[in-house]
Write a protein that holds these residues in place. Structure first.
Motif, PDB file in Angstrom:
ATOM      1  N   ARG A 100     -39.873  -1.204  69.889  1.00 59.34           N
ATOM      2  CA  ARG A 100     -40.633  -2.290  70.523  1.00 59.34           C
ATOM      3  C   ARG A 100     -40.155  -3.656  70.008  1.00 59.34           C
ATOM      4  O   ARG A 100     -40.020  -4.607  70.788  1.00 59.34           O
ATOM      5  CB  ARG A 100     -42.121  -2.089  70.237  1.00 59.34           C
ATOM      6  N   ALA A 101     -39.869  -3.715  68.713  1.00 60.45           N
ATOM      7  CA  ALA A 101     -39.403  -4.986  68.135  1.00 60.45           C
ATOM      8  C   ALA A 101     -38.039  -5.368  68.721  1.00 60.45           C
ATOM      9  O   ALA A 101     -37.785  -6.539  69.044  1.00 60.45           O
ATOM     10  CB  ALA A 101     -39.324  -4.880  66.620  1.00 60.45           C
ATOM     11  N   MET A 142     -36.968  -4.447  71.616  1.00 58.15           N
ATOM     12  CA  MET A 142     -37.211  -4.817  73.020  1.00 58.15           C
ATOM     13  C   MET A 142     -37.657  -6.282  73.103  1.00 58.15           C
ATOM     14  O   MET A 142     -37.208  -7.019  73.991  1.00 58.15           O
ATOM     15  CB  MET A 142     -38.272  -3.901  73.637  1.00 58.15           C
ATOM     16  N   GLU A 202     -37.904   1.884  75.811  1.00 63.80           N
ATOM     17  CA  GLU A 202     -38.654   1.621  74.576  1.00 63.80           C
ATOM     18  C   GLU A 202     -39.188   2.917  73.955  1.00 63.80           C
ATOM     19  O   GLU A 202     -39.903   3.681  74.601  1.00 63.80           O
ATOM     20  CB  GLU A 202     -39.811   0.665  74.873  1.00 63.80           C
TER      21      GLU A 202
END
Lengths: 102, 135, 110
Positions: free
Chosen positions: B119-120, B122, B82
């Motif tokens: 992050r999105a 992930m 990430e």
């Protein structure tokens, strides 16, 4: 397709709750267990974050763990639901997968 | 043989302070025998597992960082890292060791196993799994 | 179950894997091999040395299928196959060859 996330650490000790909330999708559920239940308290440094997420994600605390720690229902954030162990099992069964945030 | 499931191993702890990272790696190696669709996620302190230059001589614990480079032999070829977790820790992809695999479907060409994702992304990867195992 | 190499005792676990990997030597390998009823020739050594190199690089003893695949890649398909490996090490290439190579039991091997 949705996920049940469990968090078992205090948000004041680790970043697990924050990381969990940052990876939740709309329609997921978060269940706070063990020391994770401190994340459900009102008036804390993470209360806004939890409250904000509570609009799109269902947030639960395991009642046995809040009771054990003396956290009365009126100390918890609005909209957080308490569940017993049977409720925990139902949550697991009602979601496609469970992800633990350790 | 039952149908292939998507397994994601989520790694969120630094390597030597607790046993989580090593346990995860061992479960991945053992689990590889079941020939499922396996991915590994590295986020939060888990990104420290992949840093270059680890040397445990002074702490009396085995340095298992070279073992990540064997994952390709076990057909584990998707290591998602990430970006935000790297950023928060002052790391870039250059701080991580290279992990590669040989692509059977592309004349055994060597390809990177580490894929940096947001992050999105992930969150999407996590939501796409049949089974999530957390360490 | 310890080994004796020219009067020196080398500690091993109940299955015969040595406990301190740095105590390995070629002489010890021969002793373990005799114990495993294996008459070491060049082909056995080739596999044992391959395993030691693999461990040196990756810090694990590979699972059998990984060993065979890797041998196939580096030494060719005449050697990288089950038949060849089990002829050399009848009780399992990963198990017996790892033991002789002084490595731990392969991860995931029961």
């Amino acid at each position: 397709m949705s996920t049940l996330h469990t968090v078992n650490k205090s948000p004041f000790a680790t970043g697990s709750l924050e990381s969990c909330l940052a990876h939740c999708k709309d329609g997921d559920a978060v269940l706070m267990i063990e020391d994770g239940v401190y994340g459900g308290l009102a008036g804390t440094a993470v209360a806004d974050l939890v409250q904000q997420k509570a609009g799109s994600v269902a947030i639960y605390v395991l009642s046995a763990d809040t009771q054990a720690r003396g956290l009365a229902a009126d100390k918890l954030l609005q909209g957080i639901k308490g569940v017993d162990y049977d409720g925990f099992v139902d949550l697991v069964a009602d979601h496609d997968r469970t992800q633990s945030w350790l | 043989m039952s149908e292939i499931k998507k397994f994601l191993y989520v790694n969120r702890k630094a390597p030597y302070g607790t046993i989580y990272a090593l346990e995860s790696l061992e479960v991945v190696l053992i689990g590889a025998a079941f020939e499922q669709d396996v991915s590994l996620a590295f986020l939060d302190d888990g990104v420290f597992q992949l840093t270059k230059g680890q040397n445990t001589d002074g702490i009396g614990i085995k340095n298992f960082s070279p073992t990540y480079r064997a994952l390709g032999d076990y057909e584990v070829t998707k290591l998602y890292v990430e970006q935000e977790s790297l950023d928060e820790r002052g790391l870039t992809l250059d701080d991580l060791q290279a992990v590669v695999y040989e692509d059977e479907d592309d004349d055994w060409e060597e390809k990177p196993s580490i894929r940096v994702v947001s992050r999105a992304e992930m969150a999407d990867i996590m939501a796409d799994q049949d089974v999530v195992l957390s360490f | 179950m310890d080994y004796d190499v020219n009067g020196t005792t080398i500690a091993a676990d109940e299955e015969g894997y040595i406990t301190n990997l740095s105590e390995w030597s070629k002489e010890l390998a021969d002793v373990i091999a005799v114990n495993e009823k294996i008459d070491m020739n060049e082909e056995h050594w080739e596999v044992v040395n391959f395993l030691r190199d693999y461990y040196e690089e990756y810090q694990i003893a590979p699972a059998v299928r990984v060993l065979i695949k890797s041998v196939k890649k580096t030494m060719g398909k005449e050697k990288g196959n089950n038949k060849y490996m089990y002829e050399l090490f009848p009780y399992g290439p990963a198990k017996q060859a790892c033991k002789i190579a002084g490595l731990p039991k392969p991860t995931g091997c029961v």
